[in-house]
Write a protein that holds these residues in place. Structure first.
Motif, PDB file in Angstrom:
ATOM      1  N   SER A 167       0.843  -1.199   0.000  1.00  0.00           N
ATOM      2  CA  SER A 167       0.000   0.000   0.000  1.00  0.00           C
ATOM      3  C   SER A 167       0.879   1.249   0.000  1.00  0.00           C
ATOM      4  CB  SER A 167      -0.913   0.029   1.234  1.00  0.00           C
ATOM      5  OG  SER A 167      -1.801  -1.058   1.229  1.00  0.00           O
ATOM      6  N   LEU A 168       0.359   2.291  -0.621  1.00  0.00           N
ATOM      7  CA  LEU A 168       1.013   3.591  -0.631  1.00  0.00           C
ATOM      8  C   LEU A 168       0.163   4.582   0.149  1.00  0.00           C
ATOM      9  CD1 LEU A 168       2.414   4.086  -4.249  1.00  0.00           C
ATOM     10  CD2 LEU A 168       3.690   4.397  -2.119  1.00  0.00           C
ATOM     11  N   GLN A 169       0.767   5.270   1.084  1.00  0.00           N
ATOM     12  CA  GLN A 169       0.107   6.319   1.840  1.00  0.00           C
ATOM     13  C   GLN A 169       0.648   7.667   1.374  1.00  0.00           C
ATOM     14  OE1 GLN A 169       0.896   5.416   5.956  1.00  0.00           O
ATOM     15  NE2 GLN A 169      -0.690   3.858   6.059  1.00  0.00           N
ATOM     16  N   VAL A 170      -0.226   8.477   0.813  1.00  0.00           N
ATOM     17  CA  VAL A 170       0.195   9.771   0.302  1.00  0.00           C
ATOM     18  C   VAL A 170      -0.972  10.735   0.398  1.00  0.00           C
ATOM     19  CG1 VAL A 170      -0.308   9.050  -2.071  1.00  0.00           C
ATOM     20  CG2 VAL A 170       1.217  10.973  -1.668  1.00  0.00           C
ATOM     21  N   ARG A 171      -0.689  11.957   0.863  1.00  0.00           N
ATOM     22  CA  ARG A 171      -1.680  13.020   1.008  1.00  0.00           C
ATOM     23  C   ARG A 171      -2.899  12.563   1.815  1.00  0.00           C
ATOM     24  NH1 ARG A 171      -0.427  17.246  -2.436  1.00  0.00           N
ATOM     25  NH2 ARG A 171      -2.581  18.035  -2.396  1.00  0.00           N
ATOM     26  N   GLY A 172      -2.630  11.768   2.867  1.00  0.00           N
ATOM     27  CA  GLY A 172      -3.675  11.366   3.795  1.00  0.00           C
ATOM     28  C   GLY A 172      -4.512  10.194   3.370  1.00  0.00           C
ATOM     29  N   VAL A 173      -4.201   9.562   2.251  1.00  0.00           N
ATOM     30  CA  VAL A 173      -5.003   8.453   1.732  1.00  0.00           C
ATOM     31  C   VAL A 173      -4.116   7.236   1.543  1.00  0.00           C
ATOM     32  CG1 VAL A 173      -6.470   7.652  -0.155  1.00  0.00           C
ATOM     33  CG2 VAL A 173      -6.600  10.042   0.591  1.00  0.00           C
ATOM     34  N   GLN A 174      -4.643   6.062   1.881  1.00  0.00           N
ATOM     35  CA  GLN A 174      -3.913   4.809   1.667  1.00  0.00           C
ATOM     36  C   GLN A 174      -4.529   4.049   0.508  1.00  0.00           C
ATOM     37  OE1 GLN A 174      -2.446   2.561   5.012  1.00  0.00           O
ATOM     38  NE2 GLN A 174      -3.272   0.647   4.189  1.00  0.00           N
ATOM     39  N   THR A 175      -3.680   3.656  -0.453  1.00  0.00           N
ATOM     40  CA  THR A 175      -4.154   2.981  -1.663  1.00  0.00           C
ATOM     41  C   THR A 175      -3.376   1.688  -1.858  1.00  0.00           C
ATOM     42  OG1 THR A 175      -4.588   5.141  -2.686  1.00  0.00           O
ATOM     43  CG2 THR A 175      -4.524   3.216  -4.140  1.00  0.00           C
ATOM     44  N   PRO A 176      -4.075   0.541  -2.044  1.00  0.00           N
ATOM     45  CA  PRO A 176      -3.364  -0.717  -2.321  1.00  0.00           C
ATOM     46  C   PRO A 176      -2.792  -0.720  -3.743  1.00  0.00           C
ATOM     47  CG  PRO A 176      -5.734  -1.061  -2.417  1.00  0.00           C
ATOM     48  CD  PRO A 176      -5.539   0.343  -1.931  1.00  0.00           C
ATOM     49  N   VAL A 177      -1.580  -1.194  -3.898  1.00  0.00           N
ATOM     50  CA  VAL A 177      -0.931  -1.293  -5.215  1.00  0.00           C
ATOM     51  C   VAL A 177      -0.187  -2.621  -5.291  1.00  0.00           C
ATOM     52  CG1 VAL A 177      -0.671   1.197  -5.565  1.00  0.00           C
ATOM     53  CG2 VAL A 177       1.080  -0.050  -4.315  1.00  0.00           C
ATOM     54  N   ARG A 178       0.225  -2.967  -6.496  1.00  0.00           N
ATOM     55  CA  ARG A 178       0.999  -4.188  -6.712  1.00  0.00           C
ATOM     56  C   ARG A 178       2.440  -3.855  -7.080  1.00  0.00           C
ATOM     57  NH1 ARG A 178      -1.470  -8.022 -10.950  1.00  0.00           N
ATOM     58  NH2 ARG A 178      -1.858  -6.086 -12.037  1.00  0.00           N
ATOM     59  N   ILE A 179       3.368  -4.617  -6.512  1.00  0.00           N
ATOM     60  CA  ILE A 179       4.780  -4.481  -6.876  1.00  0.00           C
ATOM     61  C   ILE A 179       5.011  -5.345  -8.110  1.00  0.00           C
ATOM     62  CG2 ILE A 179       7.167  -4.789  -6.136  1.00  0.00           C
ATOM     63  CD1 ILE A 179       6.173  -4.610  -3.246  1.00  0.00           C
ATOM     64  N   MET A 180       5.282  -4.681  -9.225  1.00  0.00           N
ATOM     65  CA  MET A 180       5.449  -5.401 -10.481  1.00  0.00           C
ATOM     66  C   MET A 180       6.896  -5.797 -10.739  1.00  0.00           C
ATOM     67  SD  MET A 180       2.354  -5.503 -11.372  1.00  0.00           S
ATOM     68  CE  MET A 180       2.516  -6.195 -13.005  1.00  0.00           C
ATOM     69  N   ALA A 181       7.852  -5.106 -10.097  1.00  0.00           N
ATOM     70  CA  ALA A 181       9.257  -5.429 -10.320  1.00  0.00           C
ATOM     71  C   ALA A 181      10.098  -4.846  -9.206  1.00  0.00           C
ATOM     72  CB  ALA A 181       9.736  -4.897 -11.671  1.00  0.00           C
ATOM     73  N   VAL A 182      11.165  -5.560  -8.873  1.00  0.00           N
ATOM     74  CA  VAL A 182      12.204  -5.068  -7.967  1.00  0.00           C
ATOM     75  C   VAL A 182      13.501  -5.053  -8.765  1.00  0.00           C
ATOM     76  CG1 VAL A 182      13.503  -5.480  -5.853  1.00  0.00           C
ATOM     77  CG2 VAL A 182      11.050  -5.987  -5.918  1.00  0.00           C
ATOM     78  N   LEU A 183      14.049  -3.877  -8.973  1.00  0.00           N
ATOM     79  CA  LEU A 183      15.206  -3.730  -9.857  1.00  0.00           C
ATOM     80  C   LEU A 183      16.460  -3.383  -9.067  1.00  0.00           C
ATOM     81  CD1 LEU A 183      13.587  -1.756 -12.822  1.00  0.00           C
ATOM     82  CD2 LEU A 183      13.750  -4.233 -12.468  1.00  0.00           C
TER      83      LEU A 183
END
Length: 852
Positions: A167-183
Motif C-alpha cells: 500500500s502507498l500512503q500519500v496526502r492522507g489516503v492509503q491505496t493498495p498497489v501491486r509491486i510489479m518489479a524489484v530492480l
C-alpha cells in the motif's frame, strides 16, 4: 646519499625503534582516515543523488516545475512541445509518500510518476524501465526499498512477472498497489540504492488525487537554443512556475547538506589536527634519539645535506605508509560507520545511498598525511643550523638530547599566551575565522605545556620536601627532569587528546541540545498532532473532508487548528515554510530568535503581511527586521515585511514563518498539512489520542501523535542526522586515549635500562612502580588540565562556528562536568593500559643496566 643507503638507515631504524615509528604512523593514520572518511561520506550524498538525477534526466537540460507539491495543469505540456527549439519533453508527478509492506512495516519513499515520453530522454536509468508496459496498479521498487520493507531483492525477469501486495500512503489516503518489479543496480544503476517508488503517471495522479496535474516537465533543447528556450518557458510560466536547469534538485541538495558537511568537516578538521599533533608528539618521543644519531653521523663526517635527505626519506616512507593505511581505514569508515544518509533530508529530496569515492578526497588526504609526517620529523634539523656546535646534544644536562632550558620554558609559555590573545583578537575583526582560531588554540596549548609542566614540577617538589614519606616522588621528579623532552611530549599528547575530545563532544552535545529545545517548542503549540506518516516537518497536505469538525466533537478536545506548511525553492535554497493560524499559542519558538523583539514579531505575524525568516536567509538578501523580502509563491511574487530573524529551526537551508491566511492566499490552498489539537485541562491526553484515531476511520492514512511523541521522533532524527559527529567524537576519544596510553607505555618500556640501574641501587620493584605512578600522574595532570582548559575555550569557538556557518542552534553550555568526564575516561584508559608495561618494567633485571 644513494637510495640503498637511505633504505639501510630506515630499515635499521624500524628494527631498533619500531614502537616509536608505529606511534607516529598511528597519529597520521587517524587524521587521514577521519578526514578521508568524512569527505567521502559528505560528498557521497550529493554525488549519488547527482548520478540519479543525470540517469533520469538524460538529455534534458531544463525543467518547468511547480512551486508547491500540488503541481500544475498537465495540459501545459502540449504548449511546451509546440515551442520552437524543444526536441523532447516529459512530465513527472513526484510526491513524498509512505510505503507499507505486507508485514505492516512502513518506509518513507520518494514517489515519482512518469509518462512513457520519459524514456525518450535516453537516461541511463530509465532505459531499463518499461513504464508503458506497467498496468495502472503496478509499481517498481529499487532493491534498497524492497530490502527496507523486508521483501526479496531479487530482480524479476519482467514487469509482468510475480507481484506482491503493498500500500502507498500519500496526502492522507492509503491505496493498495501491486509491486510489479524489484530492480537492482544492473538494471537501474545508482537508483537501486534510493528509497523510491516508480510508477506510471496516471497511477500516481489517481492515488494522490491530483488528477491531470504534474509537478515538473523535463525538456531537451536543440543544440545552441537552450537560452532562447529558457526565455520562452519563462514567458509560459507567467511568474507562477519556476524555470530551472534539469539538475536543480542536486544544486538545492548541495546547499541543504552544506551546513551538515561543514559541521562534520569541522569536526574532522579538529580530528586531523589532533592526529597531526599526536604524530608530532610521537615524533618528539624519538627526537632525542634522532638528534644523537645525527650528531654521531656528523662527527663521522656526514654532510648536512645528506642528513636532511636521510630524515626526509624516513619521513616520506612513514608518511606514505601511514597515509595509505589511513585511506584504507577511511574507506572502511565511509562504507560502514559513516555510510548512513541523514534521514531528515528525505522530507525534501530524493537521495541516493551509494558511497562515491572521488579523486579529490584521496589526493587531499594523502598529500596532507605525507606533509604532516615531514613536518613532524623536521625538528631535529635545527641541530644542523649554521653556528650550532656539532656535539651540542652531548653538552646538555640530563640524558643527551632531552634538555630544555628554563628560559625556553618561559618563552614558549609567553608565545602560547600571545597566540591565544592573537587568535581571540582575530575573531573580533574577522568573526568567521573560527577554524584558524581553533588551530591557533591547539598550538597555544602545546606551547603552554613546558611552562605548566615546570610549575607543576615545582609544586610537586615543594610538597615532597615538606611531607615525610614522599621520597619516591623526589626520585620521580629527578627522572622527569632528566627526560624533559620526552616528558613534555607525553604531556602534550595528553593535552591534545583531551583538547580534541572536549571540543568535539562539547559542540556535538550543544548542537543536539539546541535542536531538542527548538523542536520541543515547535510542537508545544498543540497537545495532539494529526499528520501524514513520516512527515515530521508537517509539509505534506491532505484533504480534510470534515475531519476538523469530527475531531472537535471528541470528548476532551478544546480546539482544532489547521497548520499549513511545505517547501519553497527560493534561489539556491529549498526553504521550510511554516504557517500557523493567528490563534496559535505561540507563533515563534522563543529560544530560536536571533534578531528582533519576540512580542512585536508575534503581534505582526498574527496581523499578517509580515514574516519571520532564518538569519542565513536574511544575510543572503542583505535585509534586517523591518526590511522587505519578495517570495516566489505559486500565485506569483509576493512582498512581505520581515518581523524578526531566527536560527534555521533545525532545517539546514533555513525556514520562513508566516500567518496561515497569508499562506492560503499566496499558495492558493486551504488544505492543511497538519491539524493541531488542544485538549481541555484535566483530560487524559492518551485517551483523547485513541478517540481521535477511532474518528479517522479506515482508509485515512494519517497519524495521531502527542506533542511528546512528535518531539521524540524529531529528536531521534536529529541524533541520526548528527550521528556522524557523534561517531567522530567517539572515535577521536578512543584513538586519543589509546594513543596516550601507547605513547606512555612506549616511554616506560624505553626506560627499562634506567629502572634496572635503580634496581642496582637497591630500589625494590614496588618502589619503582611508585616512581612510575608519580611520573605518569604528573605528566597526565599537566597534559590533561592544559588540554581541558584549552578544550573548553575551543568548545566555545566551535559553537560559534556552528552558529555562524551552519545556522543551527548551538547554545554554548559550560561543559565543566563533561570536560571532567572526558578527561577521566582518557586518564583511566591510559593508566589501565600502563599497568602491564609498568609492572614488567619495574621487574627489569639489574644486568640490563650493565648491557646498556
Amino acid at each position: 646519499m644513494r637510495l640503498s643507503a637511505l633504505l639501510y638507515f630506515y630499515g635499521r631504524r624500524l628494527r631498533t625503534r619500531p614502537v616509536q615509528e608505529l606511534l607516529a604512523g598511528l597519529g597520521i593514520t587517524i587524521g587521514v582516515a577521519l578526514v578521508f572518511a568524512v569527505q567521502v561520506a559528505n560528498n557521497s550524498i550529493t554525488d549519488a543523488s547527482s548520478q540519479i538525477a543525470r540517469g533520469i534526466a538524460g538529455t534534458a537540460s531544463l525543467q518547468l516545475r511547480s512551486r508547491d507539491a500540488g503541481g500544475f495543469d498537465g495540459h501545459l505540456i502540449d504548449r511546451v512541445r509546440r515551442l520552437p527549439g524543444i526536441v523532447t519533453s516529459a512530465p513527472i508527478l513526484d510526491q513524498n509518500a509512505t510505503l507499507v509492506g505486507p508485514s505492516g512495516k512502513r518506509v518513507a519513499v520518494y514517489l515519482a510518476g512518469a509518462a512513457p515520453s520519459l524514456l525518450a530522454l535516453e537516461g541511463s536509468i530509465t532505459q531499463n524501465i518499461a513504464l508503458h508496459n506497467l498496468s495502472n496498479s503496478g509499481i517498481i521498487l529499487p532493491s534498497a526499498t524492497a530490502k527496507a520493507l523486508g521483501l526479496p531483492s531479487t530482480i524479476l525477469q519482467a514487469v509482468s512477472g510475480p507481484s506482491s501486495r503493498t500500500s502507498l500512503q500519500v496526502r492522507g489516503v492509503q491505496t493498495p498497489v501491486r509491486i510489479m518489479a524489484v530492480l537492482g543496480p544492473e538494471a537501474i544503476g545508482p537508483l537501486s540504492g534510493a528509497m523510491a517508488v516508480l510508477a506510471p503517471l496516471g497511477l500516481v495522479q489517481r492515488i494522490t488525487g491530483l488528477h491531470g496535474r504534474v509537478t515538473r516537465i523535463l525538456v531537451t533543447t536543440r543544440p545552441g537554443q537552450e537560452r532562447s528556450v529558457r526565455r520562452e518557458l519563462t514567458v509560459l510560466a507567467g511568474g507562477h512556475l519556476d524555470v530551472e536547469s534539469a539538475n536543480q534538485d542536486v544544486k538545492l541538495l548541495k546547499r541543504a547538506v552544506t551546513p551538515n558537511s561543514e559541521a562534520t568537516g569541522f569536526f574532522a578538521l579538529v580530528s586531523a589536527i589532533v592526529g597531526l599533533l599526536l604524530a608530532f608528539n610521537a615524533m618528539l618521543l624519538t627526537v632525542p634519539e634522532r638528534r644523537r644519531t645525527l650528531t654521531d653521523l656528523r662527527i663521522q663526517g656526514a654532510r648536512p645535506a645528506q642528513l636532511v635527505k636521510m630524515l626526509l626519506f624516513q619521513a616520506l616512507c612513514l608518511g606514505v605508509l601511514a597515509s595509505l593505511a589511513g585511506l584504507l581505514v577511511g574507506d572502511l569508515l565511509a562504507r560502514g560507520l559513516f555510510h548512513a544518509t541523514p534521514s531528515y533530508l528525505t522530507a525534501a529530496f530524493p537521495l541516493g545511498t551509494q558511497t562515491v569515492i572521488g579523486l579529490r578526497p584521496v589526493a587531499i588526504s594523502f598529500v596532507g598525511g605525507v606533509t604532516a609526517a615531514c613536518l613532524a620529523a623536521a625538528s631535529p634539523l635545527l641541530d644542523l643550523r649554521h653556528g650550532h656546535a656539532v656535539d651540542a646534544v652531548y653538552q646538555d644536562g640530563g640524558e643527551p638530547g632531552q634538555a630544555l632550558s628554563g628560559r625556553t620554558h618561559v618563552w614558549l609559555g609567553v608565545a602560547g599566551g600571545t597566540l591565544v590573545l592573537a587568535t581571540s583578537g582575530l575573531l573580533v575583526f574577522w568573526s568567521s575565522a573560527v577554524v584558524i582560531a581553533t588551530i591557533g588554540l591547539a598550538l597555544a596549548a602545546l606551547l603552554m605545556i613546558p611552562l605548566c609542566f615546570r610549575l607543576l614540577m615545582g609544586l610537586a617538589e615543594t610538597i615532597a620536601i615538606r611531607m615525610p614519606g614522599m621520597n619516591m616522588l623526589l626520585v620521580a621528579l629527578r627522572a622527569l627532569r632528566a627526560t624533559t623532552l620526552r616528558s613534555l611530549a607525553l604531556a602534550a599528547t595528553g593535552a591534545i587528546a583531551v583538547f580534541g575530545s572536549v571540543v568535539a563532544e562539547g559542540s556535538h552535545q550543544d548542537l543536539l541540545h539546541g535542536l531538542y529545545r527548538d523542536y520541543s517548542q515547535y510542537v508545544a503549540t498543540a497537545d495532539v498532532w494529526i499528520v501524514n506518516n513520516n512527515d515530521y516537518l508537517g509539509t505534506q497536505s491532505f484533504s480534510v473532508n470534515g475531519l476538523p469538525a469530527r475531531v472537535a466533537a471528541v470528548d476532551g478536545v478544546a480546539s482544532v487548528r489547521s497548520y499549513q506548511g511545505g517547501f519553497l525553492d527560493f534561489e539556491d535554497r529549498r526553504i521550510w515554510v511554516i504557517a500557523r493560524t493567528a490563534t496559535a499559542p505561540e507563533m515563534i519558538p522563543q529560544s530560536q530568535l536571533e534578531e528582533g523583539s519576540l512580542a512585536l514579531a508575534t503581534a505582526r505575524l498574527r496581523t499578517g503581511g509580515w514574516i519571520v525568516v532564518s538569519q542565513q536567509i536574511a544575510k543572503a538578501h542583505h535585509i534586517r527586521p523591518g526590511g522587505t523580502l519578495v517570495l516566489p509563491t505559486p500565485t506569483g511574487a509576493v512582498p512581505y515585511r520581515v518581523a524578526a530573524t531566527t536560527t534555521n529551526l533545525g532545517w539546514s537551508s533555513g525556514a520562513i514563518i508566516l500567518n496561515a491566511k497569508d499562506y492560503s492566499r499566496a499558495w492558493a490552498t486551504t488544505a492543511p498539512s497538519a491539524l493541531e489539537v488542544s485538549i481541555r485541562p484535566g483530560t487524559g491526553i492518551l485517551a483523547v489520542r485513541r478517540a481521535i484515531e477511532r474518528v479517522l476511520g479506515p482508509g485515512v492514512a494519517l497519524k495521531v501523535q502527542t506533542s511528546g511523541e512528535r518531539a521524540a521522533q524529531a529528536d531521534a532524527l536529529a541524533r541520526q542526522g548528527l550521528g556522524r559527529m557523534s561517531q567522530i567524537s567517539l572515535l577521536l576519544m578512543i584513538a586519543a586515549a589509546l594513543a596516550m596510553a601507547a605513547a606512555m607505555g612506549a616511554a616506560i618500556w624505553q626506560r627499562r635500562a634506567t629502572l634496572a640501574s635503580l634496581r642496582i641501587q637497591s630500589f625494590t620493584p614496588r618502589q619503582l612502580r611508585s616512581i612510575l605512578l608519580y611520573e605518569s600522574a604528573l605528566v597526565l595532570a599537566t597534559g590533561c588540565l592544559t588540554g581541558a582548559i584549552a578544550g573548553i575555550y575551543g568548545h566555545l569557538l566551535s559553537d560559534r562556528f556552528l552558529r555562524l556557518t551552519t545556522g543551527f542552534p548551538a547554545p554554548f553550555r559550560l561543559g565543566g562536568l563533561q570536560a571532567v568526564g572526558i578527561t577521566s575516561v582518557i586518564v583511566i584508559t591510559a593508566l589501565t593500559v600502563l599497568i602491564v608495561p609498568g609492572y614488567v618494567a619495574s621487574k627489569a633485571p639489574p644486568r640490563l643496566a650493565l648491557q646498556e
